[in-house]
Design an enzyme around this catalytic site. Sequence first.
Site, PDB file in Angstrom:
ATOM      1  N   LYS A 101      23.992  -6.748  31.249  1.00  0.00           N
ATOM      2  CA  LYS A 101      23.609  -5.410  31.690  1.00  0.00           C
ATOM      3  C   LYS A 101      23.196  -5.491  33.163  1.00  0.00           C
ATOM      4  CE  LYS A 101      20.497  -1.628  30.195  1.00  0.00           C
ATOM      5  NZ  LYS A 101      19.513  -1.231  29.142  1.00  0.00           N
ATOM      6  N   SER A 176      20.613   3.009  26.636  1.00  0.00           N
ATOM      7  CA  SER A 176      21.126   2.826  27.965  1.00  0.00           C
ATOM      8  C   SER A 176      22.086   1.650  28.147  1.00  0.00           C
ATOM      9  CB  SER A 176      19.950   2.643  28.927  1.00  0.00           C
ATOM     10  OG  SER A 176      19.247   1.441  28.630  1.00  0.00           O
ATOM     11  N   SER A 200      17.537   1.161  23.442  1.00  0.00           N
ATOM     12  CA  SER A 200      18.669   0.997  24.359  1.00  0.00           C
ATOM     13  C   SER A 200      19.645  -0.124  24.005  1.00  0.00           C
ATOM     14  CB  SER A 200      18.169   0.772  25.788  1.00  0.00           C
ATOM     15  OG  SER A 200      17.782   1.994  26.359  1.00  0.00           O
TER      16      SER A 200
END
Lengths: 536, 102, 511
Positions: A101, A176, A200
């Site tokens: 990420k 996310s 997330s």
Amino acid sequence: MAVGFEYPDLSVAAIRAGLAAHDFSAREVAQAAIARVDALDPQVHAFLEPTPELALAAAERIDAALAGTDAHNAADASAAATHNTALDSLGPLAGVPIAFKDNMNQLGTHTTCASLMLKDYTAPFSATCVERAIAGGGLPLGKLNMDEFAFGSSTETSAFGRTYNPWDLERVPGGSSGGSAASVAAGMVTVALGSDTGGSIRQPASFCGVVGMKPTYGVVSRYGVVAFGSSLDQVGPFGRTVADIAATLDAISGRDLRDCTSQEVTTCFTDYLERGVAGMRIGIVSALTDAPGIELEIVTATHQAVKRLESLGAHIVEVELPNAAAALAAYYVIGPCEAFSNLSRFDSVRYGYREPDAADLGEQYEQSRAHGFGPETIRRIMLGSYLLSSGVYDTYYYPAQQVRTLITQDYQRAFEQVDALITPVSPRTAFRFGEIADPTSMYLSDIFTIPINIAGNGGLSLPVGLGETSGLPVGVQIIGPQFSDENIIQVAAALEATYDIRRRAPLEAGIHASIEDRLGTPLKAPTQASAEGGRQ
Amino acid sequence: MYLTEKDVRGIATYARIGLSDAEVAAMTVDLNSIIENLKPITEYDLRGVEPTFHPIAGLSNVMREDRVRSGFTHDEALANAPAEQDGQFLVPSILGDAGGDR
Amino acid sequence: MKGLKTVLQDWEAVIGLEVHVELTTLNTKMFCACPISYGDDPNTHTCPVCLGMPGALPVPNRAAIESIVLAGLATGCSIQKRSMFYRKNYFYPDMSKNFQTTQGPIAFCMHGAIDLEIPHTAATVPRAGMPERDAYTAHIGITRIHLEEDAGKTVHVGGTDGRISGATYSLLDYNRCGTPLIELVTEPDLRTPEEARLFLQKLRQVFLTLGISDCSMEQGSLRCDGNVSLRRYGAAQFGTKTELKNMNSFKNLHDGLTFEICRQAEVLEEGDAVRQETRHWEPAAKRTITMRVKETADDYRLFPEPDLAPYDLSDEFIEAVRARLPELPDAKKRRYVSTCGLPTSDAAALAGDVELSRFFDEALTAQPALAKPIANLLLNEVSAWLNAHSVEGLTLVSGKVTPAALAELAKLTADGTISSHQGKEVFALMAATGDTPARIVEERGMKQVSDAGAIEQIVSDILAANPQKVEEYRSGKTGLRGFFVGQAMKATQGQGNPQLINEIITKKLEG
């Protein structure tokens, strides 16, 4: 593409076995992964910055180490066994394509947090989780899209364009960590790392039909991961199987002297894959599962999963979490307050976007932050700035931390009765782009995941097939007691074995770029993949 | 209504975010709607309940030994600087009110 | 404007101090492993943590916690086992995270006190009710001592005097950012500028004795702000206070407070109100000027730092620190009087100077019986020499004279091997060459002539050569004794034992 193996479905164990048997080299795995990224990412846009040369360099180190051991033991009858030993010394992720990420610092790559604020920021150091994943043998394929600074549940707030759900390109991948979930679901990487502050990891995992786990707060070091809510954030893995999750967790967990809140972890999670659930006590929370507003297919899928656990010999116990309903409010106090403070460092002084021609520093602060941050980020900062102001602190912040105590006690009491809990992950399956525009409605999509961050426990999203109405992936959440994440692995692995479902999205490439073309791409250049809405 | 547009302007100034009039108006609506949803927090009887600022129960006294470890080189420190001069980070004129009371 | 003495007859000045001390003797910063430095090239001691890079996390320095506990124990504070770090949020470019990590309502050290002795001097204005011509003791409460991190350094370019106003841009150096800093806040117990000056001096002595900081006001490792207000004697309520900054020497602290007290008195006596504001002391212009007016209370949005674990110090931790407490200046002074027999003023002078007292104590171990001569050497010869060489930056530690050598010098003087006059000469040579006193005395043949027979002969010769002066002396002009002694010293090339010479002259002239 002419390789002698079906890369997109390879598991961590299969890669290990293939390397051990000389069926393929780590370089071939890396090349296949790079080709797959080239082929599919134009449709998925999971990557903000592919790093093919880093993956190949890591692969070559692994191949060299294995070849060195082979040569050394050429005359040795137990050469095969030695080869395995060499693999062991290379770590639990030897030869495994992995991606990170984009809120995780990786030395020399951009770390943008999907924000214009950090568009040109080059990480001067590596996050501990990234370091450990690569030291554990992982082949780093690149940096993954996300909601800006992890504020969001759909990856739509990224400043560099949306990520598309590989199961249905008209839908969000969740967020996310949407890029992490999508990259694994599309078979571009075997595993990926994400971060989870209120869901997330787990929510995008369920939207994309993969496994995603947020371990107990403190299991994985947060050092080098750009902070959102410091007391809520936790790093965790995505994979297509629970086994891949366990192997990744084995590689990245444990005490890190650079993170005061990281804890010693001696558990080998891979050891818990085949223990079954017979005799285990598993809790259900009817008030939560059957709450209004949850789509029927989610409720049905959850009930079916519970039945399967029961038929595997688990004792199902009804438990209560009386304060869970207040978790969302507590989260929207604590998270923004911590975020407001954490994001103050983005002031355009030492790094980050700087508005040109400001008359003075005050104006430079205000304009750089107004234009460097997107609307959702600004909303959270504003909320935190308000909630921490004098007087208001005592109305919201302090009581929210007291409510947190009550929620934590709920879980402690529940785990006196059970070894794990099972709940839905999200009240619904993946929604369409733009379908949820109102911030408050968006916040509601995390009602099952948020309480776990408030309490600090671990939770895992396990795919249990496609929803009977939507035809989209549905996940269930397995929650464990604090620092008993092996319970989660044990239950999830047993439950997973009862499902004969697709682990990867039925998406194939429309475009085939040659490996050679990809290899010629310099590290920092914009890629074909990120061209659409990507950073300029 | 919890916040007026004037309040929101004050919050934005404190958070160092420059908002246009239209943005302030929209932000005021958003924040009021979000704050409305925080109500459950204010409705609890929390007398005698200790707050949990740190989620790991009993975690305390985490410290490091006083030993030097090498950090950034000078060039690494300034690698991401938007502007620099003489090996230092350059910022435009700091007016008296640019910061708090030092 | 009226003078301080006049003002203090009508007004009671209420002063509190905020003292910041950098823990310069530690190896590393508060929350990262970068070295603590001073004067190095800008931005050469930074890392992700102290530069506030995204993703960096703080880890506290154990030695800094030990240092503040030490400071608390030495100032009578109650050590708080349970405390937390907080984030104090405000934007300023020298604080890289735009929040300062500091402590909240509970600091590591709370509720201490220092007893301050205010000696009488001609220039001192004592607090009201205290005798004009005597020393007095003031009990100064310490509200708290907390631990935090220092900011980096900002250079303002383009303005006048490097001041912030008028600068066209500023340059930032983060070498100092994250240096461990303790902040001590006093109760508003001080009543005169002299008390404030002496308090800060005493605090400095204590911290230097503890070895937790070099306490250099010049280099900014010891900094002091003052809060001042006036009220009529007997009034229950405090007046409006101003906060005074830029008092970067003991003299500036004294003079700045003096000016501000007199300024406030003038404002009040003209019927105006004192404004609550921060004022800047300008030493050159000898005045304070408005820096910032406080209209509302500061709102730093303080909240517990989630990245740092709370503290729950064990008894073992605190006791281990207590075991490291050195003898503090007050205790030293008592010992010098009671055990060493020094006069109170000498004891105070030695105990009040960390280097002198350390030197004294070491010399004392070599010659335990010679406390007085050693003290005399230190307070006279050594202090004079240090003053004369202060420009070169020479100190006792960097100088060539060892405590053992000084003790030896004291012994040579005490046992009559050399005269005290010779002692001064020997010390000068020791300081210049680093030679031992025995060697200097030996090489230069400086032994004192204590042979009574030889001296008698010399005196007889002098008396014989000056019959007229002998006559004058005997007829009452006793002031001539000095002449005879001088002649005898000259004849012995300064090596005659002066006591012996005196005795023999007396015997021969009066006998």
